[in-house]
Design a protein around this motif. Structure first.
Motif, PDB file in Angstrom:
ATOM      1  N   LEU A 132      11.497 -12.456   2.297  1.00 17.86           N
ATOM      2  CA  LEU A 132      11.913 -11.576   1.208  1.00 17.86           C
ATOM      3  C   LEU A 132      10.947 -10.461   0.855  1.00 17.86           C
ATOM      4  CD1 LEU A 132      13.230 -14.313  -1.275  1.00 17.86           C
ATOM      5  CD2 LEU A 132      14.559 -12.962   0.352  1.00 17.86           C
ATOM      6  N   VAL A 133       9.678 -10.605   1.164  1.00 22.61           N
ATOM      7  CA  VAL A 133       8.679  -9.656   0.670  1.00 22.61           C
ATOM      8  C   VAL A 133       8.452  -8.539   1.700  1.00 22.61           C
ATOM      9  CG1 VAL A 133       6.330  -9.370  -0.193  1.00 22.61           C
ATOM     10  CG2 VAL A 133       7.574 -11.506  -0.637  1.00 22.61           C
ATOM     11  N   PRO A 134       8.785  -7.295   1.348  1.00 17.62           N
ATOM     12  CA  PRO A 134       8.548  -6.189   2.282  1.00 17.62           C
ATOM     13  C   PRO A 134       7.060  -6.043   2.588  1.00 17.62           C
ATOM     14  CG  PRO A 134       9.992  -5.523   0.472  1.00 17.62           C
ATOM     15  CD  PRO A 134       9.431  -6.862   0.106  1.00 17.62           C
ATOM     16  N   ALA A 135       6.756  -5.499   3.751  1.00 16.88           N
ATOM     17  CA  ALA A 135       5.367  -5.401   4.200  1.00 16.88           C
ATOM     18  C   ALA A 135       4.511  -4.597   3.237  1.00 16.88           C
ATOM     19  CB  ALA A 135       5.316  -4.795   5.601  1.00 16.88           C
ATOM     20  N   ASP A 136       5.057  -3.508   2.672  1.00 17.99           N
ATOM     21  CA  ASP A 136       4.244  -2.689   1.775  1.00 17.99           C
ATOM     22  C   ASP A 136       3.908  -3.441   0.494  1.00 17.99           C
ATOM     23  OD1 ASP A 136       6.886  -2.618   0.908  1.00 17.99           O
ATOM     24  OD2 ASP A 136       6.767  -0.565   0.164  1.00 17.99           O
ATOM     25  N   LEU A 137       4.867  -4.223  -0.020  1.00 23.16           N
ATOM     26  CA  LEU A 137       4.597  -5.017  -1.216  1.00 23.16           C
ATOM     27  C   LEU A 137       3.605  -6.125  -0.899  1.00 23.16           C
ATOM     28  CD1 LEU A 137       4.999  -5.912  -4.101  1.00 23.16           C
ATOM     29  CD2 LEU A 137       7.101  -7.096  -3.391  1.00 23.16           C
ATOM     30  N   ALA A 138       3.743  -6.747   0.257  1.00 25.23           N
ATOM     31  CA  ALA A 138       2.787  -7.790   0.652  1.00 25.23           C
ATOM     32  C   ALA A 138       1.374  -7.244   0.682  1.00 25.23           C
ATOM     33  CB  ALA A 138       3.171  -8.363   2.015  1.00 25.23           C
ATOM     34  N   ALA A 139       1.215  -6.027   1.194  1.00 24.92           N
ATOM     35  CA  ALA A 139      -0.120  -5.419   1.265  1.00 24.92           C
ATOM     36  C   ALA A 139      -0.650  -5.115  -0.128  1.00 24.92           C
ATOM     37  CB  ALA A 139      -0.067  -4.147   2.107  1.00 24.92           C
ATOM     38  N   ARG A 140       0.206  -4.634  -1.036  1.00 27.32           N
ATOM     39  CA  ARG A 140      -0.240  -4.322  -2.399  1.00 27.32           C
ATOM     40  C   ARG A 140      -0.671  -5.585  -3.134  1.00 27.32           C
ATOM     41  NH1 ARG A 140       4.661  -1.591  -3.182  1.00 27.32           N
ATOM     42  NH2 ARG A 140       4.980  -2.712  -5.137  1.00 27.32           N
ATOM     43  N   LEU A 141       0.084  -6.651  -2.970  1.00 27.36           N
ATOM     44  CA  LEU A 141      -0.273  -7.906  -3.627  1.00 27.36           C
ATOM     45  C   LEU A 141      -1.569  -8.465  -3.055  1.00 27.36           C
ATOM     46  CD1 LEU A 141       3.244  -9.599  -3.817  1.00 27.36           C
ATOM     47  CD2 LEU A 141       1.950  -8.600  -5.716  1.00 27.36           C
ATOM     48  N   ASP A 142      -1.729  -8.349  -1.747  1.00 27.85           N
ATOM     49  CA  ASP A 142      -2.934  -8.885  -1.120  1.00 27.85           C
ATOM     50  C   ASP A 142      -4.176  -8.126  -1.561  1.00 27.85           C
ATOM     51  OD1 ASP A 142      -4.129 -10.767   0.778  1.00 27.85           O
ATOM     52  OD2 ASP A 142      -4.621  -8.971   1.921  1.00 27.85           O
ATOM     53  N   ALA A 143      -4.027  -6.841  -1.851  1.00 24.82           N
ATOM     54  CA  ALA A 143      -5.180  -6.050  -2.282  1.00 24.82           C
ATOM     55  C   ALA A 143      -5.738  -6.534  -3.613  1.00 24.82           C
ATOM     56  CB  ALA A 143      -4.786  -4.578  -2.391  1.00 24.82           C
ATOM     57  N   LEU A 144      -4.938  -7.296  -4.362  1.00 22.34           N
ATOM     58  CA  LEU A 144      -5.372  -7.798  -5.669  1.00 22.34           C
ATOM     59  C   LEU A 144      -6.000  -9.188  -5.585  1.00 22.34           C
ATOM     60  CD1 LEU A 144      -2.273  -6.710  -7.795  1.00 22.34           C
ATOM     61  CD2 LEU A 144      -4.516  -5.613  -7.718  1.00 22.34           C
ATOM     62  N   VAL A 145      -6.035  -9.771  -4.395  1.00 21.84           N
ATOM     63  CA  VAL A 145      -6.574 -11.126  -4.232  1.00 21.84           C
ATOM     64  C   VAL A 145      -7.839 -11.059  -3.398  1.00 21.84           C
ATOM     65  CG1 VAL A 145      -6.135 -13.464  -3.406  1.00 21.84           C
ATOM     66  CG2 VAL A 145      -4.263 -12.108  -4.371  1.00 21.84           C
ATOM     67  N   PRO A 146      -8.975 -11.477  -3.939  1.00 22.83           N
ATOM     68  CA  PRO A 146     -10.211 -11.467  -3.147  1.00 22.83           C
ATOM     69  C   PRO A 146     -10.106 -12.388  -1.940  1.00 22.83           C
ATOM     70  CG  PRO A 146     -10.673 -11.804  -5.492  1.00 22.83           C
ATOM     71  CD  PRO A 146      -9.190 -11.967  -5.315  1.00 22.83           C
ATOM     72  N   ALA A 147     -10.900 -12.099  -0.933  1.00 19.41           N
ATOM     73  CA  ALA A 147     -10.973 -13.003   0.210  1.00 19.41           C
ATOM     74  C   ALA A 147     -11.499 -14.355  -0.249  1.00 19.41           C
ATOM     75  CB  ALA A 147     -11.879 -12.422   1.295  1.00 19.41           C
TER      76      ALA A 147
END
Length: 217
Positions: free
Chosen positions: A137-152
């Protein structure tokens, strides 16, 4: 000297590393977003699943925030759940997203339930369902935006702890772990399960706002 309880929790943390199998499609591969499943609300449980295990899974989903449940509603009819020991060592759960849009989850509920109770079961169930939501369900661009908010993930420091350290490099694990936290509203600081993924840099509500929007009809 660490207490026996602390040793037990450390062992459980290693046991409960959670992994995803993407059927060889690569770290960022994903299916096209799918419409709401016509089999809404109907997970397929493997033959022989104990009624109490089935109930534990359904209760974990029912207790999740409404927006998370709405997303799960779109993939549950395509999802088969097996309760048992995953094929990968030291894993409490696996999620496999297939090219035809189906998802296969394996959940080792027993050790998690005995060690961490309902909160641990909810984290496990919603983490693995997070993988299915992400892939379907999650488009690639949204996945990238959400991931940018989570530290490694935090650095690995325990011998043999490589699997839980995958949170440092696997975007899918950061998403699934944070999805589970968002779905439960629980950062799970005391839950010794899963990957070493820190909380998002923003509140859970803010992190999940785009997912809440995605969940709207």
């Amino acid at each position: 000297m660490p207490s026996p309880v602390r040793h037990a929790l450390a062992a459980l943390a290693l046991l409960c590393a959670i992994v995803v199998v993407l059927d060889g499609r690569g770290a960022d591969a994903r299916t096209e977003p799918v419409a709401r499943s016509p089999d809404r609300g109907t997970f397929t449980f493997a033959p022989g699943t104990h009624p109490l295990d089935r109930q534990a899974v359904l209760q974990a989903v029912a207790a999740a925030r409404p927006e998370a449940r709405a997303l799960i509603d779109r993939i549950d009819g395509r999802t088969t759940i097996t309760v048992g020991t995953p094929s990968l060592p030291q894993a409490a759960g696996t999620a496999r997203s297939l090219p035809d849009g189906r998802h296969e989850l394996t959940l080792d509920l027993g050790p998690v339930s005995r060690g961490l109770g309902a909160a641990g079961v909810a984290r496990l169930v919603l983490h693995e369902l997070g993988h299915a939501v992400d892939a379907a369900l999650v488009p690639a661009d949204l996945a990238a935006r959400l991931d940018a908010l989570v530290p490694a993930g935090y650095p690995c420091g325990t011998p043999g702890d490589d699997r839980s350290c995958l949170g440092r490099s696997a975007r899918e694990e950061r998403f699934a772990e944070t999805f589970a936290k968002w779905a439960t509203g629980d950062l799970g600081i005391t839950l010794h399960i899963g990957y070493k993924v820190p909380p998002p840099r923003v509140s859970l509500d803010r992190w999940g706002a785009p997912l809440a929007a995605l969940a709207r009809p």
